[in-house]
Design a protein around this motif. Structure first.
Motif, short mmCIF file in Angstrom:
data_model
loop_
_atom_site.label_atom_id
_atom_site.label_comp_id
_atom_site.label_asym_id
_atom_site.label_seq_id
_atom_site.Cartn_x
_atom_site.Cartn_y
_atom_site.Cartn_z
N LEU A 121 0.93 -1.77 -0.01
CA LEU A 121 0.21 0.50 -0.08
C LEU A 121 0.60 1.07 -0.06
O LEU A 121 0.23 2.15 -0.65
CB LEU A 121 -1.09 0.01 1.26
N VAL A 122 1.61 1.13 0.69
CA VAL A 122 2.72 2.61 1.11
C VAL A 122 3.64 2.54 -0.07
O VAL A 122 3.79 3.49 -0.74
CB VAL A 122 3.58 2.29 2.04
N LYS A 123 4.05 1.57 -0.43
CA LYS A 123 5.09 1.57 -1.96
C LYS A 123 3.95 2.26 -3.07
O LYS A 123 4.21 3.42 -4.17
CB LYS A 123 5.23 0.18 -2.61
N LYS A 124 2.20 1.83 -3.09
CA LYS A 124 1.95 1.93 -4.33
C LYS A 124 1.57 4.01 -3.92
O LYS A 124 1.43 4.49 -5.29
CB LYS A 124 -0.05 1.26 -4.48
N ALA A 125 1.44 3.62 -2.97
CA ALA A 125 0.83 5.89 -2.95
C ALA A 125 1.96 6.33 -3.04
O ALA A 125 1.91 7.82 -2.87
CB ALA A 125 0.00 5.87 -1.42
N GLY A 126 3.35 5.53 -3.77
CA GLY A 126 4.50 6.68 -3.84
C GLY A 126 5.36 7.05 -2.75
O GLY A 126 6.53 7.77 -2.80
N ALA A 127 5.59 5.85 -1.49
CA ALA A 127 7.00 6.11 -0.22
C ALA A 127 7.55 5.98 -0.81
O ALA A 127 7.55 4.89 -1.73
CB ALA A 127 6.04 5.38 1.00
N PHE A 323 -2.94 8.04 4.21
CA PHE A 323 -1.39 8.25 3.86
C PHE A 323 -1.50 7.81 2.47
O PHE A 323 -1.03 9.34 1.92
CB PHE A 323 -0.77 6.77 3.46
N GLU A 324 -2.54 7.68 2.12
CA GLU A 324 -3.19 8.49 -0.13
C GLU A 324 -3.30 9.44 -0.41
O GLU A 324 -2.74 10.29 -1.03
CB GLU A 324 -3.76 7.40 0.11
N GLN A 325 -3.60 9.78 0.12
CA GLN A 325 -4.34 11.56 0.22
C GLN A 325 -3.39 12.69 0.80
O GLN A 325 -3.10 13.40 0.00
CB GLN A 325 -5.48 11.96 1.77
N LEU A 326 -2.98 11.83 2.41
CA LEU A 326 -1.66 12.88 3.10
C LEU A 326 -0.26 12.66 1.58
O LEU A 326 0.22 13.88 1.29
CB LEU A 326 -1.02 12.37 4.23
N MET A 327 -0.36 11.66 0.71
CA MET A 327 0.66 11.56 -0.66
C MET A 327 0.90 13.01 -1.36
O MET A 327 1.52 13.20 -2.62
CB MET A 327 0.91 10.58 -1.12
N GLN A 328 -0.70 12.61 -1.71
CA GLN A 328 -1.43 14.26 -2.53
C GLN A 328 -0.84 15.52 -1.57
O GLN A 328 0.26 16.37 -3.09
CB GLN A 328 -2.41 13.76 -3.16
N THR A 329 -1.28 15.65 -0.90
CA THR A 329 -0.92 16.93 -0.36
C THR A 329 1.05 17.42 -0.46
O THR A 329 1.27 18.09 -0.78
CB THR A 329 -1.21 16.98 1.42
N ILE A 330 1.58 16.43 0.03
CA ILE A 330 3.06 16.28 0.47
C ILE A 330 3.60 16.25 -1.39
O ILE A 330 4.32 17.81 -1.33
CB ILE A 330 3.47 14.83 0.22
N ARG A 331 3.14 15.83 -2.66
CA ARG A 331 2.83 15.95 -3.81
C ARG A 331 2.93 17.62 -3.85
O ARG A 331 3.87 17.91 -4.95
CB ARG A 331 1.90 15.78 -4.54
N ARG A 332 1.81 17.53 -3.69
CA ARG A 332 1.90 19.72 -3.70
C ARG A 332 2.39 20.39 -3.44
O ARG A 332 3.39 21.53 -3.60
CB ARG A 332 0.05 19.99 -3.33
N TYR A 333 3.29 20.26 -2.10
CA TYR A 333 3.53 20.93 -1.09
C TYR A 333 5.15 20.71 -1.95
O TYR A 333 5.89 21.76 -2.56
CB TYR A 333 3.79 20.97 0.29
#
Ligand code: PEP
Ligand code: MN
Length: 341
Positions: A121-127, A323-333
Motif C-alpha cells: 500500500l505505501v509503495k503504491k501510494a508513492g513512499a 496516507f494516500e491522501q497525505l501523499m497527494q498533499t505532499i506532492r503539492r507541497y
C-alpha cells in the motif's frame, strides 16, 4: 578549525599540505566542494598559528569553528549532503537538498500479512521507504517487544516482494550482523547518546537515521552525529521527533524550529517524524505540512492497516487511505517548495 584551500590546487599540493597539518597532531577531514577543497581539523588546534596559515600560498580562508561539532558543521561542508540509496527496484532515492523523502510503515512488524500488505500500500501510494520496527525500545518490559530477528526476516521479505528499500531500528550493536540488507539503520531517541553504539556505526558504511533524544538539545544531536561521522561514516540523516515538555496533550512537542536551526548549523538532511512527535494520528497531516513548510527534507510516518489492533502505537498510526491522501498533499507541497518527489 576549517581551512578552505584556493581553487584549482592539485591533489599532490593538497596532500602535502595535509601532511604538514597532521604534524600538529590533528586529524584532517577532507571535503571536496565544487571549486574548493575544504579541510576540517579535529583535535587540539591551539598549537597552529592562524596568521601564518592565512599567509600560506595554498590557503584561501581559515575559519575558527566555535561550535563543538566539526564534521556536521556547515562551515566545514558548505553544500547540503545528499544521500543516495539504490532500492531493490534499481531506482535511486536521494535524501537531502532538493528532494522530499517519505518513509512510511507500521511502528512494529507484526505478521507477514501485516507488513506485506502495508508495504504494497505505501509503495503504491508513492513512499520511498518502508519503515517497520523489529527491535523495539519499549518503556515497559510488559509491552510487546518486537519480533526481533523474525521481524527483520519478515521486513526483508516485504522489501523483496514490494521492491521498496527499508529502514528499521537497531538497538544493540550485536544485531548489526542481521542488517546487511537493511537500507537505513534507525537509531531511536532513547539511543541517541549510546556512544559505543554510535562509534560502531561510524565503522559501518550504511546510512543512519539518528533520532533526537526525548530531552536533548540540537547541539547534543549534532554532537551525536559527530560520533558516527568521525568514525568515517558520513551518511547521517537527522530526525526531529518531538521533545518532552510540560504539556501532555500531545505525546511530545514537535520542535519545528529545530528544522531551520539544524539546517543553518549543519549540512545534514533533516527528516521529521510527525507520528511520535504528536502521538495522535489526526494531527499527522497538519504536522507533515508544517514540517515541509519549515524546510524538512522529508518525513517518517507510521501507517497501519488496522490501527485499532496494532501491537504498538496504534493511536498515532494513520490508515493507508489517509496516507494516500497525505501523499497527494505532499506532492503539492513539494511543488511549492521546488523539491523533487
Ligand atoms: C519508532 O520509530 O518506532 C520509535 C520508537 O521512535 P523514537 O525512537 O523516536 O521514540
Ligand atoms: Mn512507534
Amino acid at each position: 578549525m576549517v581551512i578552505a584551500l584556493k581553487a584549482g590546487i592539485s591533489q599532490s599540493q593538497a596532500e602535502r599540505f595535509i601532511g604538514f597539518l597532521e604534524k600538529y597532531g590533528v586529524t584532517v577531514h577532507v571535503s571536496q566542494g565544487a571549486a574548493h577543497v575544504v579541510l576540517g581539523l579535529v583535535g587540539d588546534t591551539t598549537g597552529i598559528d592562524e596568521e601564518s596559515l592565512r599567509a600560506h600560498h595554498l590557503v584561501d580562508k581559515v575559519i575558527r569553528v566555535q561550535e563543538p561539532y566539526k564534521m556536521a558543521n556547515r562551515a566545514f561542508h558548505p553544500h547540503d549532503t545528499i544521500i543516495d540509496i539504490l532500492g531493490p527496484d534499481q531506482a535511486v532515492r536521494h535524501i537531502g537538498d532538493g528532494y522530499l523523502t517519505v518513509m512510511a510503515g507500521p511502528c512494529s512488524v507484526e505478521t507477514q500479512e501485516q507488513i506485506g500488505a502495508i508495504a504494497t500500500l505505501v509503495k503504491k501510494a508513492g513512499a520511498g521507504f518502508l519503515r517497520g520496527g523489529a527491535y523495539k525500545p519499549r518503556s515497559s518490559p510488559y509491552s510487546f517487544q518486537g519480533l526481533g530477528p523474525e521481524g527483520l526476516r519478515l521486513l526483508l521479505e516485504a522489501k523483496k516482494q514490494s521492491r521498496i528499500p527499508i529502514i528499521t531500528e537497531l538497538m544493540d550493536i550485536q544485531d548489526l550482523r542481521f542488517f546487511e540488507d537493511v537500507d537505513i539503520v534507525q537509531i531511536g531517541a532513547r539511543n541517541m547518546q549510546n556512544f559505543s553504539l554510535l562509534k560502531e556505526l561510524g565503522r559501518c558504511r550504511k546510512p543512519v537515521l539518528l533520532k533526537r533524544g526525548l530531552a536533548n538539545t540540537i547541539t547534543e544531536l549534532l554532537m551525536a552525529s559527530e560520533y558516527i561521522m568521525t568514525g568515517g561514516n558520513e551518511q547521517v540523516i537527522l530526525c526531529e521527533r518531538g521533545i518532552r515538555s510540560f504539556d501532555t496533550y500531545t505525546r511530545n512537542i514537535l520542535d519545528l524550529s529545530a528544522i531551520p536551526a539544524i539546517k543553518r548549523q549543519s549540512h545534514l538532511p533533516v527528516i521529521v517524524d510527525p507520528s511520535h512527535a504528536t502521538g495522535l494520528s489526526w494531527m499527522v497531516p497538519a504536522m507533515t505540512k508544517a514540517a515541509i513548510a519549515a524546510g524538512a527534507d522529508g518525513i517518517i510516518v507510521e501507517v497501519h492497516n488496522d490501527p485499532e489492533h496494532a501491537l504498538c502505537d496504534g493511536d498515532q498510526s494513520i490508515t493507508p487511505a489517509v496516507f494516500e491522501q497525505l501523499m497527494q498533499t505532499i506532492r503539492r507541497y513539494a511543488e511549492i517548495e521546488n523539491k523533487c518527489f
